[in-house]
Design a protein around this motif. Sequence first.
Motif, PDB file in Angstrom:
ATOM      1  N   ASN A 264       0.850  -1.185   0.000  1.00 30.03           N
ATOM      2  CA  ASN A 264       0.000   0.000   0.000  1.00 30.03           C
ATOM      3  C   ASN A 264       0.892   1.243   0.000  1.00 30.03           C
ATOM      4  OD1 ASN A 264      -2.936  -0.908   0.425  1.00 30.03           O
ATOM      5  ND2 ASN A 264      -1.851  -2.067   2.010  1.00 30.03           N
TER       6      ASN A 264
ATOM      7  N   HIS B  25       2.710   8.547   5.399  1.00 33.23           N
ATOM      8  CA  HIS B  25       2.130   8.601   6.732  1.00 33.23           C
ATOM      9  C   HIS B  25       3.182   8.931   7.783  1.00 33.23           C
ATOM     10  CE1 HIS B  25       3.641   4.505   6.068  1.00 33.23           C
ATOM     11  NE2 HIS B  25       3.892   4.484   7.380  1.00 33.23           N
TER      12      HIS B  25
ATOM     13  N   GLN C 219      -4.495   6.434   6.632  1.00 34.37           N
ATOM     14  CA  GLN C 219      -3.231   6.311   7.346  1.00 34.37           C
ATOM     15  C   GLN C 219      -3.436   5.710   8.738  1.00 34.37           C
ATOM     16  OE1 GLN C 219      -4.163   8.916   5.540  1.00 34.37           O
ATOM     17  NE2 GLN C 219      -2.457   9.563   4.232  1.00 34.37           N
TER      18      GLN C 219
ATOM     19  N   VAL D 103      -4.600   1.853   8.466  1.00 35.40           N
ATOM     20  CA  VAL D 103      -3.559   0.902   8.071  1.00 35.40           C
ATOM     21  C   VAL D 103      -2.504   0.726   9.153  1.00 35.40           C
ATOM     22  CG1 VAL D 103      -1.938   2.478   6.907  1.00 35.40           C
ATOM     23  CG2 VAL D 103      -2.218   0.144   6.051  1.00 35.40           C
ATOM     24  N   CYS D 104      -2.191   1.803   9.880  1.00 33.28           N
ATOM     25  CA  CYS D 104      -1.118   1.724  10.865  1.00 33.28           C
ATOM     26  C   CYS D 104      -1.587   1.214  12.226  1.00 33.28           C
ATOM     27  CB  CYS D 104      -0.444   3.089  11.030  1.00 33.28           C
ATOM     28  SG  CYS D 104       0.646   3.503   9.658  1.00 33.28           S
TER      29      CYS D 104
ATOM     30  N   GLN E 267      -0.189  -3.051   8.829  1.00 32.34           N
ATOM     31  CA  GLN E 267       0.785  -2.011   9.147  1.00 32.34           C
ATOM     32  C   GLN E 267       2.160  -2.276   8.530  1.00 32.34           C
ATOM     33  OE1 GLN E 267       1.786  -3.652  13.686  1.00 32.34           O
ATOM     34  NE2 GLN E 267       0.426  -1.925  13.333  1.00 32.34           N
TER      35      GLN E 267
ATOM     36  N   THR F 254       2.876  -1.098   4.275  1.00 29.56           N
ATOM     37  CA  THR F 254       2.937   0.284   3.812  1.00 29.56           C
ATOM     38  C   THR F 254       4.283   0.639   3.186  1.00 29.56           C
ATOM     39  OG1 THR F 254       3.660   1.053   5.998  1.00 29.56           O
ATOM     40  CG2 THR F 254       1.291   1.043   5.557  1.00 29.56           C
TER      41      THR F 254
ATOM     42  N   ASN G 116       6.045   4.212   2.447  1.00 30.66           N
ATOM     43  CA  ASN G 116       5.806   5.594   2.881  1.00 30.66           C
ATOM     44  C   ASN G 116       6.108   6.595   1.765  1.00 30.66           C
ATOM     45  OD1 ASN G 116       5.296   7.834   4.459  1.00 30.66           O
ATOM     46  ND2 ASN G 116       6.399   7.052   6.221  1.00 30.66           N
TER      47      ASN G 116
ATOM     48  N   GLN H  27       7.926   2.467   8.277  1.00 36.67           N
ATOM     49  CA  GLN H  27       6.570   1.925   8.352  1.00 36.67           C
ATOM     50  C   GLN H  27       5.915   2.254   9.692  1.00 36.67           C
ATOM     51  OE1 GLN H  27       7.208  -2.277   7.395  1.00 36.67           O
ATOM     52  NE2 GLN H  27       6.133  -1.963   5.473  1.00 36.67           N
ATOM     53  N   CYS H  28       4.861   3.055   9.642  1.00 38.60           N
ATOM     54  CA  CYS H  28       3.971   3.286  10.794  1.00 38.60           C
ATOM     55  C   CYS H  28       4.715   3.624  12.079  1.00 38.60           C
ATOM     56  CB  CYS H  28       3.070   2.072  10.999  1.00 38.60           C
ATOM     57  SG  CYS H  28       1.929   1.786   9.623  1.00 38.60           S
TER      58      CYS H  28
END
Length: 221
Positions: free
Chosen positions: A18, A22, A110, A113-114, A120, A123, A125, A219-220
């Motif tokens: 994805n 974020h 955002q 998904v996180c 999570q 992703t 970014n 990621q997240c």
Amino acid sequence: MPQDDILHIFSYLPRYLNFIEHTSNIGWKESQRARPIIIDPGFYHSKKSGVFWAKERRSLPASFKLFMGSTSVALTRPFLEFCIWGWDNLPRTLLMYYTNFLLSSEGYFQTVVCNNKDYQNTTVNHDLHYTHWDTVLQQRALNLTVEDFHDMVQSGAPFAREFREDDLVLDKIDAELLGQTDGGLGLKTREVVKPTVAWKRLEKLMVKLLDHENFRAKQCK
């Protein structure tokens, strides 16, 4: 870049990715986005009008962590089905939360998904767009012109924003990148994908984004 170049590169990528910019470091958006409460009459009336600001302010949520980013996203079908069906109730909870949130499109996907362990780690970014930000007002995207053409192309991003209507740079993109000189959309029905040399720029961007240290580290967080 031509759609065939995008199709060519994406056919080699894992289908679970994805592309969604974020961050949980929301800064000034906490006071101007997350804490205010707004009422959008557009939910209840057929005519568009301005939002109403409530005097009360709310605290940050404790059951989930807020994330924000670009409104431009490229999301997978499984993730969107999760958002629609919401089998663990998170998407519905966040949908209600963001109903009274200014510019909810900067945070809904955002935050979903996180805050879900199944997605999570899917992703990337990045929003797949080249954007020229105002150096003074970092939240304002400048209109792209012919002067931005070289940097825009070399970025490897398949999309770009913002453009003035009928700006000369659009003609330059049509002629030099999309091979269009008659104002056509360049959409052709065919079974064989025929990429141009532009795929190499997109490949370079993907290698950078999916580098192990760069990919997981962003990621997240």
